[in-house]
Design a protein around this motif. Sequence first.
Motif, mmCIF file in Angstrom:
data_model
loop_
_atom_site.group_PDB
_atom_site.id
_atom_site.type_symbol
_atom_site.label_atom_id
_atom_site.label_comp_id
_atom_site.label_asym_id
_atom_site.label_seq_id
_atom_site.Cartn_x
_atom_site.Cartn_y
_atom_site.Cartn_z
ATOM 1 N N SER A 267 -0.169 7.503 1.485
ATOM 2 C CA SER A 267 0.807 6.103 1.655
ATOM 3 C C SER A 267 -0.001 4.737 1.269
ATOM 4 O O SER A 267 -0.890 4.658 1.586
ATOM 5 C CB SER A 267 1.354 6.078 3.051
ATOM 6 N N PRO A 268 1.029 3.993 0.659
ATOM 7 C CA PRO A 268 0.434 2.528 0.462
ATOM 8 C C PRO A 268 -0.182 1.971 1.717
ATOM 9 O O PRO A 268 -1.117 1.210 1.447
ATOM 10 C CB PRO A 268 1.575 2.007 -0.193
ATOM 11 N N GLU A 269 0.248 2.045 2.758
ATOM 12 C CA GLU A 269 0.059 1.515 3.997
ATOM 13 C C GLU A 269 -1.412 1.890 4.402
ATOM 14 O O GLU A 269 -2.406 1.129 4.741
ATOM 15 C CB GLU A 269 0.844 1.692 5.233
ATOM 16 N N ALA A 271 -3.244 3.472 2.221
ATOM 17 C CA ALA A 271 -4.503 3.003 1.118
ATOM 18 C C ALA A 271 -4.728 1.719 1.277
ATOM 19 O O ALA A 271 -5.990 1.269 1.409
ATOM 20 C CB ALA A 271 -3.774 3.139 -0.192
ATOM 21 N N LEU A 272 -3.959 0.843 1.841
ATOM 22 C CA LEU A 272 -4.268 -0.706 1.962
ATOM 23 C C LEU A 272 -5.299 -0.762 3.126
ATOM 24 O O LEU A 272 -6.116 -1.719 3.001
ATOM 25 C CB LEU A 272 -3.088 -1.511 2.143
ATOM 26 N N VAL A 296 -6.385 3.703 -8.829
ATOM 27 C CA VAL A 296 -5.280 2.658 -8.255
ATOM 28 C C VAL A 296 -5.927 1.175 -8.078
ATOM 29 O O VAL A 296 -6.945 1.341 -7.397
ATOM 30 C CB VAL A 296 -4.578 2.982 -7.083
ATOM 31 N N VAL A 301 -1.426 -1.943 -5.048
ATOM 32 C CA VAL A 301 -0.940 -1.406 -3.910
ATOM 33 C C VAL A 301 -0.289 -2.328 -2.874
ATOM 34 O O VAL A 301 0.815 -2.316 -2.332
ATOM 35 C CB VAL A 301 -2.187 -0.823 -2.909
ATOM 36 N N LYS A 304 3.024 -3.277 -4.672
ATOM 37 C CA LYS A 304 4.025 -2.525 -4.776
ATOM 38 C C LYS A 304 4.340 -1.788 -3.194
ATOM 39 O O LYS A 304 4.715 -0.630 -3.090
ATOM 40 C CB LYS A 304 3.802 -1.322 -5.632
ATOM 41 N N LEU A 305 3.755 -2.413 -2.360
ATOM 42 C CA LEU A 305 3.552 -1.956 -0.999
ATOM 43 C C LEU A 305 5.073 -1.685 -0.432
ATOM 44 O O LEU A 305 5.116 -0.535 0.382
ATOM 45 C CB LEU A 305 3.027 -3.151 0.207
ATOM 46 N N THR A 310 3.944 6.674 -2.245
ATOM 47 C CA THR A 310 2.442 7.381 -2.335
ATOM 48 C C THR A 310 1.875 6.500 -3.487
ATOM 49 O O THR A 310 2.296 5.867 -4.472
ATOM 50 C CB THR A 310 2.398 8.801 -2.901
ATOM 51 N N VAL A 311 0.379 6.582 -3.510
ATOM 52 C CA VAL A 311 -0.410 5.733 -4.493
ATOM 53 C C VAL A 311 -0.178 6.415 -5.742
ATOM 54 O O VAL A 311 -0.298 5.961 -6.834
ATOM 55 C CB VAL A 311 -2.009 5.780 -4.009
#
Length: 378
Positions: A267-269, A271-272, A296, A301, A304-305, A310-311
């Motif tokens: 998930s972007p969260e 990933a961040l 990526v 990220v 586009k959060l 998904t990344v």
Amino acid sequence: MLKFENVSKVYDDGFQAVKSISFDIQEGEFLVLIGPSGSGKSTTMKMINKMEPHTSGTISINGKDINSYNPSELRKDIGYVIQQIGLFPHYTIEKNIGIVPQMKGWNDKEIKARVNELLELVGLDPEVYATRYPKELSGGQQQRVGIARALAANPDIILMDEPFSALDPLTREQLQAEVSALHKKLNKTFVFVTHDMDEALKMGDRIAIMKDGKLLQLDTPEKLLHEPAHGFVEEFIGKHRITQNPELMPVTEIMSETVVTSLPQRSPEKALSLIRQRKITNLIVVDDDKKLVGIVSAYDVIKKLDVIKTVEEIMLSREPFLPETATARDAIVMMDEAPFGIIPIVDAQQRVLGVVTRGSLLSAMSSPWTDTEENDHE
């Protein structure tokens, strides 16, 4: 486009900050001025818009001597971005960006349209940011506004005086990439001052190295690395470690084995969170077998959060990449194609072994050199 002919700058106390320098800057070029403290790099740039009047010699723009311009009118036609950003705290973002167009007589409708266009260009939603004040923005967002303001009246020349030096590493890399992309898109002439050689090599079409007010060498990054014309230049960029032929050095000797990877389904969260924890600017995306899938950027990220799950949705192609049998020369040739200045290295099964970055290439080709000299006249 821009021409310096035997230009000098002497201050009232007798200090000669710039000593009879001559060079040309081509239209659409990204020129970087670099040197130790007191080298005269910022003074040289400020003489272009007469923030620092030159003492002797000639500076011309498209064949016209800048002394024939009214200083105020000259500055309206040259964009200027500084380290301290310099936004007016009591003005909204919209009003900050619209200052120069307003001074040039644009009407309100033209100004609003231009502000919205520029905010979108630097990645800020006009509906969200136009009515905000500088204190409500992060340092990176404020610097994006500073860049937008410099572009507001559509100048042909943009001056940038160490604009990213006060920013954190992640924001700095994001803005370096964005400014490079803007340069390619807009075809403006950029003059960029920095003290960071890695930044200079990353961004400049050509780099001018200065010391004690003298211009020692102005060349492409490749020529500076391989053909330094002065002993100080060689010291400043670092003595070559690839002394024979980079084609003989395996890429595995210059790659970093510390690689932060992510599955495509992350998930972007998350990933961040990983990006911030590891203080990185890019994630290498791999599958369950550790095989390279893509890459990526941290900036994407963040941007586009709220709109991705998904990344994988914002992942770029895994290419370019290099096999472990490649050489340093292969990496040098391929680096310009790398979207984030990073090349994954894979084994025969396409599993990621490491990455080569512009920084690791520079490190392999040079030894660190630091100048501690300080001088009030920069």
